[in-house]
Design an enzyme around this catalytic site. Structure first.
Site, PDB file in Angstrom:
ATOM      1  N   GLY A 224       0.768  -1.235   0.000  1.00 22.07           N
ATOM      2  CA  GLY A 224       0.000   0.000   0.000  1.00 22.07           C
ATOM      3  C   GLY A 224       0.798   1.283   0.000  1.00 22.07           C
ATOM      4  O   GLY A 224       0.225   2.364  -0.131  1.00 22.07           O
ATOM      5  N   GLU A 258       4.410  -6.364   1.726  1.00 26.29           N
ATOM      6  CA  GLU A 258       3.963  -6.767   0.376  1.00 26.29           C
ATOM      7  C   GLU A 258       3.788  -5.576  -0.556  1.00 26.29           C
ATOM      8  O   GLU A 258       2.680  -5.267  -0.989  1.00 26.29           O
ATOM      9  CB  GLU A 258       2.610  -7.483   0.486  1.00 26.29           C
ATOM     10  CG  GLU A 258       2.578  -8.638   1.460  1.00 26.29           C
ATOM     11  CD  GLU A 258       1.148  -9.135   1.730  1.00 26.29           C
ATOM     12  OE1 GLU A 258       0.182  -8.422   1.410  1.00 26.29           O
ATOM     13  OE2 GLU A 258       1.020 -10.240   2.261  1.00 26.29           O
ATOM     14  N   PRO A 259       4.861  -4.899  -0.879  1.00 24.13           N
ATOM     15  CA  PRO A 259       4.714  -3.728  -1.746  1.00 24.13           C
ATOM     16  C   PRO A 259       4.504  -4.139  -3.200  1.00 24.13           C
ATOM     17  O   PRO A 259       5.106  -5.096  -3.681  1.00 24.13           O
ATOM     18  CB  PRO A 259       6.073  -3.026  -1.602  1.00 24.13           C
ATOM     19  CG  PRO A 259       7.034  -4.155  -1.371  1.00 24.13           C
ATOM     20  CD  PRO A 259       6.286  -5.182  -0.572  1.00 24.13           C
ATOM     21  N   GLY A 260       3.619  -3.434  -3.866  1.00 20.60           N
ATOM     22  CA  GLY A 260       3.467  -3.623  -5.310  1.00 20.60           C
ATOM     23  C   GLY A 260       3.865  -2.326  -5.984  1.00 20.60           C
ATOM     24  O   GLY A 260       4.973  -2.152  -6.487  1.00 20.60           O
ATOM     25  N   ARG A 297      -5.957   2.784 -15.775  1.00 24.48           N
ATOM     26  CA  ARG A 297      -6.071   3.568 -14.535  1.00 24.48           C
ATOM     27  C   ARG A 297      -6.767   4.917 -14.690  1.00 24.48           C
ATOM     28  O   ARG A 297      -7.600   5.263 -13.865  1.00 24.48           O
ATOM     29  CB  ARG A 297      -4.693   3.727 -13.874  1.00 24.48           C
ATOM     30  CG  ARG A 297      -4.090   2.387 -13.425  1.00 24.48           C
ATOM     31  CD  ARG A 297      -2.843   2.581 -12.572  1.00 24.48           C
ATOM     32  NE  ARG A 297      -3.160   3.090 -11.258  1.00 24.48           N
ATOM     33  CZ  ARG A 297      -3.018   4.325 -10.864  1.00 24.48           C
ATOM     34  NH1 ARG A 297      -2.508   5.236 -11.678  1.00 24.48           N
ATOM     35  NH2 ARG A 297      -3.353   4.674  -9.655  1.00 24.48           N
ATOM     36  N   TYR A 301      -9.984   4.837 -12.333  1.00 21.95           N
ATOM     37  CA  TYR A 301      -9.884   5.572 -11.068  1.00 21.95           C
ATOM     38  C   TYR A 301      -9.809   7.079 -11.274  1.00 21.95           C
ATOM     39  O   TYR A 301      -9.529   7.809 -10.326  1.00 21.95           O
ATOM     40  CB  TYR A 301      -8.601   5.192 -10.315  1.00 21.95           C
ATOM     41  CG  TYR A 301      -8.347   3.745 -10.076  1.00 21.95           C
ATOM     42  CD1 TYR A 301      -9.252   2.964  -9.352  1.00 21.95           C
ATOM     43  CD2 TYR A 301      -7.178   3.145 -10.535  1.00 21.95           C
ATOM     44  CE1 TYR A 301      -8.975   1.633  -9.100  1.00 21.95           C
ATOM     45  CE2 TYR A 301      -6.894   1.818 -10.290  1.00 21.95           C
ATOM     46  CZ  TYR A 301      -7.797   1.069  -9.570  1.00 21.95           C
ATOM     47  OH  TYR A 301      -7.509  -0.230  -9.312  1.00 21.95           O
ATOM     48  N   CYS A 326     -13.724   2.992 -28.574  1.00 24.23           N
ATOM     49  CA  CYS A 326     -15.051   3.608 -28.718  1.00 24.23           C
ATOM     50  C   CYS A 326     -15.762   3.726 -27.378  1.00 24.23           C
ATOM     51  O   CYS A 326     -16.732   3.010 -27.105  1.00 24.23           O
ATOM     52  CB  CYS A 326     -15.885   2.788 -29.689  1.00 24.23           C
ATOM     53  SG  CYS A 326     -15.099   2.717 -31.285  1.00 24.23           S
ATOM     54  N   GLU A 327     -15.236   4.594 -26.540  1.00 20.95           N
ATOM     55  CA  GLU A 327     -15.822   4.894 -25.232  1.00 20.95           C
ATOM     56  C   GLU A 327     -15.423   6.323 -24.905  1.00 20.95           C
ATOM     57  O   GLU A 327     -14.251   6.676 -25.061  1.00 20.95           O
ATOM     58  CB  GLU A 327     -15.213   4.012 -24.124  1.00 20.95           C
ATOM     59  CG  GLU A 327     -15.425   2.533 -24.240  1.00 20.95           C
ATOM     60  CD  GLU A 327     -16.765   2.075 -23.688  1.00 20.95           C
ATOM     61  OE1 GLU A 327     -17.440   2.864 -23.013  1.00 20.95           O
ATOM     62  OE2 GLU A 327     -17.118   0.922 -23.960  1.00 20.95           O
ATOM     63  N   TYR A 355       0.020  -1.683 -12.059  1.00 21.56           N
ATOM     64  CA  TYR A 355      -1.397  -1.727 -12.454  1.00 21.56           C
ATOM     65  C   TYR A 355      -1.597  -1.122 -13.839  1.00 21.56           C
ATOM     66  O   TYR A 355      -2.602  -0.462 -14.105  1.00 21.56           O
ATOM     67  CB  TYR A 355      -2.271  -1.041 -11.383  1.00 21.56           C
ATOM     68  CG  TYR A 355      -2.029  -1.619 -10.010  1.00 21.56           C
ATOM     69  CD1 TYR A 355      -2.509  -2.886  -9.698  1.00 21.56           C
ATOM     70  CD2 TYR A 355      -1.272  -0.943  -9.063  1.00 21.56           C
ATOM     71  CE1 TYR A 355      -2.249  -3.449  -8.457  1.00 21.56           C
ATOM     72  CE2 TYR A 355      -1.004  -1.502  -7.820  1.00 21.56           C
ATOM     73  CZ  TYR A 355      -1.501  -2.751  -7.527  1.00 21.56           C
ATOM     74  OH  TYR A 355      -1.238  -3.315  -6.307  1.00 21.56           O
TER      75      TYR A 355
HETATM   76  C1  PLP Z   1      -2.894  -5.200  -3.684  1.00 23.11           C
HETATM   77  C2  PLP Z   1      -2.269  -5.801  -2.499  1.00 23.11           C
HETATM   78  C3  PLP Z   1      -0.947  -5.464  -2.152  1.00 23.11           C
HETATM   79  C4  PLP Z   1      -0.132  -4.460  -2.903  1.00 23.11           C
HETATM   80  O1  PLP Z   1      -0.649  -3.174  -2.884  1.00 23.11           O
HETATM   81  P1  PLP Z   1       0.212  -1.957  -3.394  1.00 23.11           P
HETATM   82  O2  PLP Z   1      -0.643  -0.779  -3.146  1.00 23.11           O
HETATM   83  O3  PLP Z   1       0.482  -2.162  -4.844  1.00 23.11           O
HETATM   84  O4  PLP Z   1       1.466  -1.931  -2.608  1.00 23.11           O
HETATM   85  C5  PLP Z   1      -0.404  -6.102  -1.055  1.00 23.11           C
HETATM   86  N1  PLP Z   1      -1.096  -7.006  -0.336  1.00 23.11           N
HETATM   87  C6  PLP Z   1      -2.363  -7.348  -0.648  1.00 23.11           C
HETATM   88  C7  PLP Z   1      -3.061  -8.353   0.165  1.00 23.11           C
HETATM   89  C8  PLP Z   1      -2.995  -6.760  -1.729  1.00 23.11           C
HETATM   90  O5  PLP Z   1      -4.248  -7.078  -2.019  1.00 23.11           O
END
Ligand code: PLP
Length: 399
Positions: A224, A258-260, A297, A301, A326-327, A355
């Site tokens: 997050g 858990e960084p994405g 995105r 969003y 076409c949107e 994403y």
């Molecule tokens: C989506 C998600 C993440 C990663 O979120 P980011 O905002 O990309 O860091 C980590 N853990 C869980 C369980 C998620 O659903």
């Protein structure tokens, strides 16, 4: 990096990822947690390209997965099974069974029903399984409502009381071993206080569990961490880590993070080419060859991505950057000051590493773009542009 060259070599639209920068992001976050044992488990859903997973795996990263497809990707890319976590609110029986058979680190459970499925399947397979429980701390993360997950109105996790119940059941079970506790309150977080609060609440639960001899080994703080798309003030990894660690006195757990987005978001761009400029009495449109099917995105969003026209000056005026789909919701940027453009000019849409490609589709029968990695001054194709034949392959035999 020369965008013109990359566009000529690989075509457009194109995703370009700077692996060196991803490596730096990884090391910064890992370093921030150095006071404790930690596992950075990259959230595969942000960008699941196999070469990217392999690169992160070689740095020591684990993987947080939300489907068995992501688990398979992580393992295929060489991430060891003992660093793979399976999260998500709706796991199918076959997904649970495969996760157990592949002996991943743990499954994060999000409901009592899921706990029972995991227990039954583990028993059928004759293999005890490690689990975590995802706690929903009911804290407002102050982010976009679509990416907020830690409020009791969201579908994710269970409340503290329910979590306790599941841990007690797990303790009595031969087939389920409670090893982790998990929370993830939302995405693109830019405020520290909700994270600290959530962490403190969950840490309290850990101490209560200790009191009844349930020893949690992994404190899984989810992902997050926000990034800068426009003018956000992102949280510093060091402050983030301190906020969490400050709630954990008197415990000895491995931190799982858990960084994405944080690892890959700013390290990617989406490169697209100008097809036309079109003016109506009210608006200036720059029509490009990339669209919402490639980068969703902005449409989904209303997300902001900085846009730059490569190598162009001149008097700027407001324009919408739109795709061929076409949107009316098909746009990449709205009301931006941009210089005049011509057919063939390149536009860089920034911070598109997370994403982006993973949310792409074939809507309007548009093949998905190619992906390229930059590393040590070299560029390398890591996913081919889809062909028309590839797109229709699953249909032609029914003709
Ligand atoms: C989506 C998600 C993440 C990663 O979120 P980011 O905002 O990309 O860091 C980590 N853990 C869980 C369980 C998620 O659903």
């Amino acid at each position: 990096m020369e965008y013109r060259e990359l566009a000529e070599r690989y075509g457009t639209p194109l995703y370009i990822y700077d692996f060196d920068r991803i490596g730096e992001n990884y090391r910064r976050l890992k370093g921030a947690f150095k006071a404790r044992k930690s596992l950075i488990a990259y959230a595969v859903k942000a960008n699941s390209n196999l070469s990217l997973l392999k690169f992160l795996g070689e740095l020591g990263s684990g993987a947080d997965c939300v489907s068995i497809g992501e688990v398979r990707r992580a393992l295929l890319a060489g991430i060891p099974h003992y660093k793979v976590i399976f999260s998500g609110v709706g796991k199918r029986d076959d997904e649970i069974a495969e996760a157990i058979e592949r002996d991943i680190l743990y499954i994060n459970i999000e409901s009592e029903g899921e706990f029972e499925r995991v227990q039954d399947i583990a028993e059928e397979l004759g293999r005890a399984m490690r689990i975590g429980v995802r706690v929903n701390p009911n804290i407002d993360p102050k982010t976009h409502p679509y990416i907020s997950t830690g409020l009791s109105e969201n579908k994710f996790g269970v409340d503290i009381e329910e979590a306790k119940k599941i841990y007690m059941r797990a303790k009595r079970s031969r087939w389920v071993e409670p090893v982790a506790i998990h929370f993830h309150i939302g995405s693109q977080l830019t405020e520290l206080e909700p994270i600290r609060e959530a962490s403190a609440l969950v840490a309290d639960l850990v101490r209560q569990l200790q009191g009844i001899e349930i020893e949690i080994k992994f404190f899984d703080v989810g992902g997050g961490l926000g990034i800068r798309y426009r003018d956000e003030e992102p949280i510093e990894p060091y402050d983030y880590a301190q906020a969490i660690l400050s709630t954990l006195r008197g415990t000895d757990m491995t931190i799982v993070c858990e960084p994405g987005r944080f690892l890959v978001g700013n390290a990617g761009v989406f490169l697209t080419q100008v097809l036309y400029e079109k003016r109506t009495p009210k608006k200036r449109f720059i029509i490009v060859d990339g669209a919402m099917n490639d980068l969703l995105r902005p449409s989904l969003y209303n997300a902001y991505h900085e846009v730059e026209v490569v190598g162009r000056g001149g008097e700027e005026s407001l324009a919408d950057v739109v795709g061929p789909v076409c949107e009316s919701g098909d746009f990449l940027a709205k009301d931006r000051l941009l210089p005049p453009t011509e057919h063939g000019d390149l536009l860089v849409v920034k911070s598109a590493g997370a994403y982006g490609f993973v949310m792409s589709s074939n809507y309007n029968s548009r093949p998905r773009p190619a992906e390229v990695a930059l590393q040590g001054g070299e560029d390398r194709l890591i996913r081919e542009r889809e062909s028309f034949e590839y797109m229709i392959e699953k249909e032609v035999r029914f003709l």
